[in-house]
Enzyme design. Structure first.
Site, PDB file in Angstrom:
ATOM      1  N   GLU A 389      12.181  -9.089  -0.298  1.00  0.00           N
ATOM      2  CA  GLU A 389      13.587  -8.838   0.028  1.00  0.00           C
ATOM      3  C   GLU A 389      14.143  -9.597   1.230  1.00  0.00           C
ATOM      4  OE1 GLU A 389      14.187  -4.575   0.209  1.00  0.00           O
ATOM      5  OE2 GLU A 389      14.199  -4.428  -1.977  1.00  0.00           O
ATOM      6  N   GLU A 494      10.998  -3.774  -8.084  1.00  0.00           N
ATOM      7  CA  GLU A 494      11.276  -2.398  -7.679  1.00  0.00           C
ATOM      8  C   GLU A 494      12.455  -1.874  -8.490  1.00  0.00           C
ATOM      9  OE1 GLU A 494      11.943  -1.934  -3.488  1.00  0.00           O
ATOM     10  OE2 GLU A 494      10.277  -3.252  -2.913  1.00  0.00           O
TER      11      GLU A 494
END
Length: 745
Positions: A389, A494
């Site tokens: 991320e 995710e």
């Protein structure tokens, strides 16, 4: 959210905190999939006289016989699944067994049970190798061998601490672990998933995975009790940095050893067995860079978590699970969020230490890549997420792509190019939107683009759970198909079941929630109480059914996925899980997560299913590694400039003259009861390619450096006299075999 029109979210809703705006298609994406092929058909005598016969019968159902139950998990008829033509060619269905043979086998099994003649444990260890040879038989033949290092459902497992559990796998999976041959990878998680020594056909075989979030990189909402202990301290624990600071001062409470106790107990071998039994075949394993090293002023627990990475590899190998090793943190922080190690501002590829922090991260990537590319580990750790991320909008596309390309070269230098040489490389999309990636990294060898599609962090509304069921299909399905066709393998690293930000510490410690109107980082209108969403003990049948339907839609739309996360720890105050939409394990226990993830096939309507295969270069075939020179020239390393501070030539940097650091393998000292270690296996040197012998990036002797986490707005200091390595790393040929002592700089 989807309201039946072209609008999928409430008017004025912001994008999720961890997700950039997604391109929403009008057609629901799906991939109907039941794997009709059986890679083996075996019999195994289990403790207590129970025998399992794995067979294809007339209606192609899966039976356990003569156990007291039948699963009746029907398999799709051969030839009717549009996305399995290639797989069916590779894994041909076994020949139909005659009724006479089936009756004979059944009679023999019944006789054994009635007579009580089973006095020994027979386990199958005969697994077909990739090259067509076998150790003592073939996985495609019915054969058994006396061995206590393998077993099917019903077998007993004794863990390292002496406790035992019964291995239960309703899907035909089997475990294998021989401490005298600990790097043998032959276990299978389910009948429909390839064993570790078989080829996983990416784009055809589905990644059905789960994260082990919060285990080796503890997050406040996943392990809240660790953080609640220091909630009232002058400096509360809000991230792993401040958690370690508080623990270090808490010598009476165990000091930093509390973290290792968490490592020991939060996830154990039993979890890996349960993950396979849940129908999953992959694990995403987030780790912090301090598993390798840390600076003296960084409070993290250095090196200890690596011991548990090795345990994870061993346990995954035992139960047939593949690992996506995820480097979850970067020096200086790549996003400023608590799970990056230190919450605050972004100092990775930004600010005066941005370039030096990136050099240090490349060290970590290289050390990990060399370790996992070794023959002992490459069949288990088959994917490497080089950065979690990164906030691309703040870092900038050009520096981010330049870093990714350098990381790609480093991983390929360690393991080589082409299928079977080193891991797949997972690159998070940086929240930039898929359009920024299409046409990039063309012909890159085995690169998968990672997205994290969360609904939880948008501005919420008052709609009930059932209103969200089709949102994943509308929002993600077409985008998944398009990206997979144009870029390559696309994975959701995710996702969760949450449709709002309700839950203890979900946003951050004492961060409040948008849903209840007390979110500390922005004004929000209160929708209502979070209690109906977090009080899972009072979910009614409709709520559970709606959540499960949402899970199935998500799985079908995303196709290759890793749920975030397997387990949520209880609150130290309430004693229960306060973020139930994020726990796969709890969902199984409470009945709102599908017991068989294959139920997801067709949940989005099959209006535009993914059509395999991926192009050959995408999976390590012809053309892999031939990245166009125009792309290479556009994203050189070091990058031309960093956001806010300009060219790296004017910034502090490290010199590539340091000694090579290798990660230590596990040394077998304990084993299951009754298994004696009689020989020592070669664990590898920690470094796969001896020709990859350039020095690591280290501080220049005599030069001072700012803190890695210095405010990125800090003025750039005067440079110390230094030399620079501005050349891009080029992959070196790997000699065979590649097991050598660690190279010296």
């Amino acid at each position: 959210m989807y309201d039946g029109s072209s609008n999928y979210y409430a008017s004025g809703a912001g994008q999720p905190r961890y997700m950039a705006s997604q391109p929403y298609g009008d057609n629901g994406g799906s991939q109907p999939y039941y794997n009709e092929s059986f890679a083996h058909s075996q019999q195994s005598m289990l403790p207590g006289g129970n025998a399992s016969t794995y067979n294809l019968n007339e209606n192609r159902s899966y039976y356990d016989d003569p156990a007291a139950f039948r699963d009746n998990v029907a398999l799709a008829p051969v030839g009717q699944n549009r996305d399995l033509s290639e797989k069916n060619e590779l894994y041909a269905s076994p020949k139909a067994k005659s009724q006479r043979k089936a009756k004979i086998i059944g009679a023999l099994v019944g006789f054994v049970v009635i007579a009580g003649a089973v006095v020994a444990i027979l386990y199958f260890t005969v697994i077909k190798k990739k090259d067509g040879t076998s150790t003592s038989g073939s996985a495609g033949k019915n054969s058994t061998t006396l061995n206590v290092v393998s077993g099917a459902s019903g077998s007993k497992i004794t863990m390292e601490n002496g406790t035992s559990f019964t291995y239960t796998n309703p899907f035909g999976g089997y475990w294998y672990y021989d401490p005298n041959d600990p790097y043998k990878s032959v276990a299978r998680p389910q009948e429909w998933s390839p064993a570790l020594n078989e080829t996983f056909k990416y784009g055809i075989d589905k990644i059905r995975g789960v994260n082990l979030g919060g285990w080796l990189n503890p997050e406040p909402f996943i392990a809240p009790a660790l953080y609640q202990k220091y909630l009232n301290n002058p400096t509360p624990a809000v991230d792993e940095w401040t958690l370690c600071e508080n623990m270090a001062q808490d010598t009476a409470g165990g000091g930093l050893n509390q973290l290792e106790e968490h490592y020991k107990t939060f996830i154990t071998e039993k979890d890996f067995a349960e993950i396979a039994a849940a129908g999953l075949n992959y694990i995403r394993l987030p780790i912090g860079y301090w598993a390798i090293e840390k600076r003296p002023n960084e409070p993290f627990l250095e090196g200890v978590s690596w011991t548990y990475v090795l345990k994870a590899i061993k346990w995954a190998r035992k139960y047939g699970l593949r690992i996506n090793l995820d480097l979850h943190t970067m020096p200086g922080s790549q996003n400023g969020w608590n799970h990056s190690g230190k919450m605050g501002k972004i100092g990775f590829l930004r600010g005066p230490m941005g370039y030096a922090n990136a050099q240090r991260a490349l060290n970590h990537i290289r050390i990990l890549a060399e370790f996992i590319s070794q023959p002992q580990y490459k069949d288990v750790v088959t994917m490497f997420g080089v950065m979690n991320e990164p906030l691309g909008s703040d870092i900038g596309k050009a520096p981010l792509f330049a870093f990714y390309l350098e990381a790609y070269n480093i991983v390929r230098a360690a393991g080589g190019t082409g299928e079977g040489n080193g891991p797949w490389i997972s690159m998070h999309n940086g929240f930039l939107g898929n359009s920024e990636w299409i046409g990039s990294f063309t012909n890159a060898d085995r690169v998968t683009l990672d997205q994290h599609p969360y609904l939880a962090f948008s501005q919420p509304n008052a709609d009930p759970m059932e209103a969200f069921i089709n949102v994943p299909c509308k929002a993600w399905g077409q985008s998944t198909n398009d990206t997979q066709a144009q870029f390559g393998l696309y994975n959701a690293g995710e996702f969760s079941l949450a449709v709002n930000d309700c839950g203890l510490f979900l946003n951050e410690v004492n961060g409040g929630s948008r849903y209840e109107g007390d979110y500390i980082h922005g004004a929000s209108t209160r929708i209502g109480s979070c209690d109906p969403w977090t009080d899972y003990q009072n979910y009614d049948a409709q709520m559970k059914a709606s959540i499960k339907s949402f899970a199935l839609s998500s799985m079908d739309a995303l196709q290759n996925y890793f749920f975030w996360t397997w387990k949520i720890g209880p609150s130290a105050v309430s004693g229960k899980v306060e973020t139930p939409a994020w726990s796969y394990q709890l969902g199984l226990q409470e009945g709102y997560m599908p017991a068989d993830p294959r139920e997801a096939a067709g949940a989005c309507g099959n209006t535009n299913p993914w059509q395999p295969p991926l192009q050959p270069w995408m999976t390590g075939g012809a053309g892999a590694g031939d990245i166009p020179q125009t792309f290479l020239a556009s994203y050189t390393w070091p990058p031309t400039s960093l956001t806010t501070v300009g060219p790296p030539a004017g910034l502090p940097s490290y010199t590539p003259t340091g000694s090579i650091i290798t990660l230590k393998p596990e040394t077998a000292t304990t084993t299951a009861s009754g298994v004696k270690i009689t020989k020592t296996a070669d664990p590898g040197s920690g470094w796969n390619n001896p020709k990859d012998n350039a020095g690591l990036y280290v501080e220049i002797e005599g030069c001072g450096y700012l803190d890695a986490y210095v405010d990125p707005e800090t003025a750039v200091p005067a440079l110390c006299v230094q030399s620079r390595d501005v050349s891009r790393r080029a992959p070196e040929p790997i000699p065979s075999p590649a097991i050598t002592p660690p190279p010296t700089a």
